[in-house]
Design a protein around this motif. Structure first.
Motif, PDB file in Angstrom:
ATOM      1  N   ASN A  50      12.657 -31.968   2.953  1.00 39.14           N
ATOM      2  CA  ASN A  50      11.906 -31.884   1.702  1.00 39.14           C
ATOM      3  C   ASN A  50      11.866 -33.281   1.081  1.00 39.14           C
ATOM      4  O   ASN A  50      12.780 -33.690   0.367  1.00 39.14           O
ATOM      5  CB  ASN A  50      12.559 -30.882   0.749  1.00 39.14           C
ATOM      6  CG  ASN A  50      11.711 -30.566  -0.469  1.00 39.14           C
ATOM      7  OD1 ASN A  50      10.961 -31.406  -0.956  1.00 39.14           O
ATOM      8  ND2 ASN A  50      11.822 -29.344  -0.971  1.00 39.14           N
TER       9      ASN A  50
ATOM     10  N   ARG B 284       1.097 -25.058  -7.619  1.00 41.21           N
ATOM     11  CA  ARG B 284       1.356 -25.494  -6.247  1.00 41.21           C
ATOM     12  C   ARG B 284       2.537 -24.713  -5.658  1.00 41.21           C
ATOM     13  O   ARG B 284       3.689 -24.983  -5.997  1.00 41.21           O
ATOM     14  CB  ARG B 284       1.641 -26.999  -6.216  1.00 41.21           C
ATOM     15  CG  ARG B 284       0.434 -27.844  -6.602  1.00 41.21           C
ATOM     16  CD  ARG B 284       0.748 -29.334  -6.638  1.00 41.21           C
ATOM     17  NE  ARG B 284      -0.457 -30.123  -6.825  1.00 41.21           N
ATOM     18  CZ  ARG B 284      -1.017 -30.354  -8.017  1.00 41.21           C
ATOM     19  NH1 ARG B 284      -0.461 -29.857  -9.124  1.00 41.21           N
ATOM     20  NH2 ARG B 284      -2.126 -31.071  -8.096  1.00 41.21           N
TER      21      ARG B 284
ATOM     22  N   THR C 178       3.711 -24.944  -2.673  1.00 40.22           N
ATOM     23  CA  THR C 178       4.523 -25.852  -1.856  1.00 40.22           C
ATOM     24  C   THR C 178       4.188 -27.289  -2.239  1.00 40.22           C
ATOM     25  O   THR C 178       3.442 -27.973  -1.524  1.00 40.22           O
ATOM     26  CB  THR C 178       4.291 -25.619  -0.341  1.00 40.22           C
ATOM     27  OG1 THR C 178       2.879 -25.666  -0.075  1.00 40.22           O
ATOM     28  CG2 THR C 178       4.827 -24.278   0.095  1.00 40.22           C
TER      29      THR C 178
ATOM     30  N   GLU D  12       5.794 -29.853  -1.910  1.00 38.57           N
ATOM     31  CA  GLU D  12       6.267 -30.810  -0.913  1.00 38.57           C
ATOM     32  C   GLU D  12       5.323 -30.924   0.275  1.00 38.57           C
ATOM     33  O   GLU D  12       5.511 -31.777   1.144  1.00 38.57           O
ATOM     34  CB  GLU D  12       7.662 -30.438  -0.423  1.00 38.57           C
ATOM     35  CG  GLU D  12       7.787 -29.082   0.253  1.00 38.57           C
ATOM     36  CD  GLU D  12       8.025 -27.952  -0.726  1.00 38.57           C
ATOM     37  OE1 GLU D  12       7.041 -27.516  -1.368  1.00 38.57           O
ATOM     38  OE2 GLU D  12       9.166 -27.477  -0.830  1.00 38.57           O
ATOM     39  N   GLY D  13       4.289 -30.075   0.329  1.00 40.59           N
ATOM     40  CA  GLY D  13       3.352 -30.097   1.439  1.00 40.59           C
ATOM     41  C   GLY D  13       3.854 -29.295   2.624  1.00 40.59           C
ATOM     42  O   GLY D  13       4.797 -28.501   2.524  1.00 40.59           O
ATOM     43  N   ALA D  14       3.210 -29.481   3.777  1.00 38.64           N
ATOM     44  CA  ALA D  14       3.619 -28.783   4.992  1.00 38.64           C
ATOM     45  C   ALA D  14       5.036 -29.223   5.362  1.00 38.64           C
ATOM     46  O   ALA D  14       5.337 -30.409   5.424  1.00 38.64           O
ATOM     47  CB  ALA D  14       2.639 -29.076   6.124  1.00 38.64           C
ATOM     48  N   HIS D  15       5.907 -28.246   5.642  1.00 43.05           N
ATOM     49  CA  HIS D  15       7.320 -28.573   5.785  1.00 43.05           C
ATOM     50  C   HIS D  15       8.054 -27.500   6.587  1.00 43.05           C
ATOM     51  O   HIS D  15       7.543 -26.411   6.829  1.00 43.05           O
ATOM     52  CB  HIS D  15       7.978 -28.700   4.406  1.00 43.05           C
ATOM     53  CG  HIS D  15       8.011 -27.389   3.667  1.00 43.05           C
ATOM     54  ND1 HIS D  15       6.902 -26.830   3.073  1.00 43.05           N
ATOM     55  CD2 HIS D  15       9.033 -26.517   3.438  1.00 43.05           C
ATOM     56  CE1 HIS D  15       7.223 -25.690   2.507  1.00 43.05           C
ATOM     57  NE2 HIS D  15       8.509 -25.466   2.713  1.00 43.05           N
TER      58      HIS D  15
ATOM     59  N   SER E  98      -2.161 -19.468   3.241  1.00 41.09           N
ATOM     60  CA  SER E  98      -0.990 -19.792   4.058  1.00 41.09           C
ATOM     61  C   SER E  98      -1.441 -20.529   5.311  1.00 41.09           C
ATOM     62  O   SER E  98      -2.398 -20.107   5.971  1.00 41.09           O
ATOM     63  CB  SER E  98      -0.244 -18.518   4.453  1.00 41.09           C
ATOM     64  OG  SER E  98       0.251 -17.844   3.317  1.00 41.09           O
TER      65      SER E  98
ATOM     66  N   HIS F  84       5.143 -24.880   7.702  1.00 44.75           N
ATOM     67  CA  HIS F  84       4.320 -24.001   6.887  1.00 44.75           C
ATOM     68  C   HIS F  84       4.020 -24.623   5.530  1.00 44.75           C
ATOM     69  O   HIS F  84       4.741 -25.491   5.044  1.00 44.75           O
ATOM     70  CB  HIS F  84       4.994 -22.640   6.700  1.00 44.75           C
ATOM     71  CG  HIS F  84       6.269 -22.699   5.897  1.00 44.75           C
ATOM     72  ND1 HIS F  84       7.478 -23.088   6.436  1.00 44.75           N
ATOM     73  CD2 HIS F  84       6.528 -22.413   4.594  1.00 44.75           C
ATOM     74  CE1 HIS F  84       8.416 -23.032   5.515  1.00 44.75           C
ATOM     75  NE2 HIS F  84       7.861 -22.630   4.376  1.00 44.75           N
ATOM     76  N   GLU F  85       2.945 -24.144   4.927  1.00 47.34           N
ATOM     77  CA  GLU F  85       2.606 -24.525   3.562  1.00 47.34           C
ATOM     78  C   GLU F  85       1.669 -23.472   2.986  1.00 47.34           C
ATOM     79  O   GLU F  85       1.086 -22.656   3.714  1.00 47.34           O
ATOM     80  CB  GLU F  85       1.923 -25.893   3.512  1.00 47.34           C
ATOM     81  CG  GLU F  85       0.538 -25.929   4.128  1.00 47.34           C
ATOM     82  CD  GLU F  85      -0.172 -27.262   3.919  1.00 47.34           C
ATOM     83  OE1 GLU F  85       0.184 -27.991   2.967  1.00 47.34           O
ATOM     84  OE2 GLU F  85      -1.096 -27.565   4.703  1.00 47.34           O
ATOM     85  N   SER F  86       1.536 -23.483   1.660  1.00 47.65           N
ATOM     86  CA  SER F  86       0.540 -22.672   0.958  1.00 47.65           C
ATOM     87  C   SER F  86      -0.281 -23.603   0.086  1.00 47.65           C
ATOM     88  O   SER F  86       0.273 -24.466  -0.612  1.00 47.65           O
ATOM     89  CB  SER F  86       1.207 -21.596   0.092  1.00 47.65           C
ATOM     90  OG  SER F  86       1.917 -20.680   0.899  1.00 47.65           O
ATOM     91  N   THR F  87      -1.581 -23.432   0.117  1.00 49.74           N
ATOM     92  CA  THR F  87      -2.452 -24.334  -0.636  1.00 49.74           C
ATOM     93  C   THR F  87      -2.372 -24.032  -2.129  1.00 49.74           C
ATOM     94  O   THR F  87      -1.963 -22.945  -2.543  1.00 49.74           O
ATOM     95  CB  THR F  87      -3.904 -24.193  -0.154  1.00 49.74           C
ATOM     96  OG1 THR F  87      -4.357 -22.850  -0.374  1.00 49.74           O
ATOM     97  CG2 THR F  87      -4.024 -24.547   1.324  1.00 49.74           C
TER      98      THR F  87
END
Length: 250
Positions: free
Chosen positions: A96, A156, A158, A160-163, A185, A216-219
């Motif tokens: 992270n 937001r 996530t 931290e972005g895709a992680h 997702s 993974h990430e969520s927009t």
């Protein structure tokens, strides 16, 4: 303009472990989750009001005020569940980049929430899948209750972005959304080129990820009316103890 949301491809609950082994993740529909837990979803509906009483996340480094959460920790060993003394949530910078290296002490999940039989069912059932995929271990579980809201504009899920989370498995129980758009997702292979995207829109859909195989990430979400928000219950399962400073073995 109406933007169509892609629905996930649902996994048969009896094949969830196989899906995680083969693809790095699996998704249960609400009815599939009821079968998986052998428990009525109405028991989860009875807990839904608890999301209206989540305190703010005061650790967001981007200065946002869009996330509310509670956090508690457990050890699941076979059929036994033990809640451990309240502790800080920690992730290293390797996992992270935004909030890594911080000991974040959130408010605990309410005792009345934790004590509900459906929560024990959820912990035990997911732990069984984790064991089927990666062998028998005492599973160190962190439970995060989240609300992302749009009261100040964009929220937001996530930041931290895709992680990856630095655990073995991540379970995301989708608890509902109101008056928002976005929140897609996205799942990517950690060591590959392939990915999938879909939007969780049916309350009590469960997404289970192998954290060592996928990112993974969520927009971000945007408001479409008053009180826009997205609720989830996130549970991480780790075999090698809780993530602590100096404990990065997975």
């Amino acid at each position: 303009m109406t933007i169509a949301n892609l629905a996930p491809a649902y996994t048969d609950p009896s094949h969830l472990a196989d899906a995680v082994k083969s693809h790095g993740f699996g998704v249960l529909s609400p009815s599939g989750l009821a079968t998986f837990l052998n428990f009525p979803l109405s028991a989860l509906d009875d807990l839904k009001m608890d999301w209206d009483d989540l305190p703010p996340d005061n650790f967001l480094k981007d200065g946002g005020r869009y996330r509310r959460r509670r956090h508690s920790s457990f050890i699941v060993n076979g059929g036994d569940i033990k809640q451990v003394a309240h502790r800080a949530h920690y992730q290293p910078m390797e996992y992270n980049a935004l909030h890594g290296g911080m000991l974040r002490m959130f408010e605990p999940v309410k005792p009345g929430f934790v004590s509900q039989p459906v929560i024990s069912k959820l912990l035990l059932a997911i732990a069984e899948v984790c064991t089927a995929v990666k062998g028998e271990h005492p599973w160190h579980v962190e439970l995060h209750q989240f609300r992302i809201d749009t009261s100040n504009g964009i929220g937001r899920p996530t930041p931290e972005g895709a992680h990856r989370d630095g655990t073995d498995f991540v379970a995301i129980l989708f608890a509902g959304r109101e008056n928002i758009r976005g929140g897609e997702s996205r799942i990517f292979e950690f060591n590959g080129r392939h990915g999938q995207r879909f939007t969780l829109s049916e309350k009590w859909t469960l997404l289970l990820l192998d954290d060592q195989r996928v990112i993974h990430e969520s927009t971000p979400i945007q408001p479409m009316g008053e009180g826009g928000h997205r609720d989830t219950l996130v549970l991480t399962f780790r075999a090698g103890g809780f993530l602590e400073p100096g404990n990065l073995t997975v």
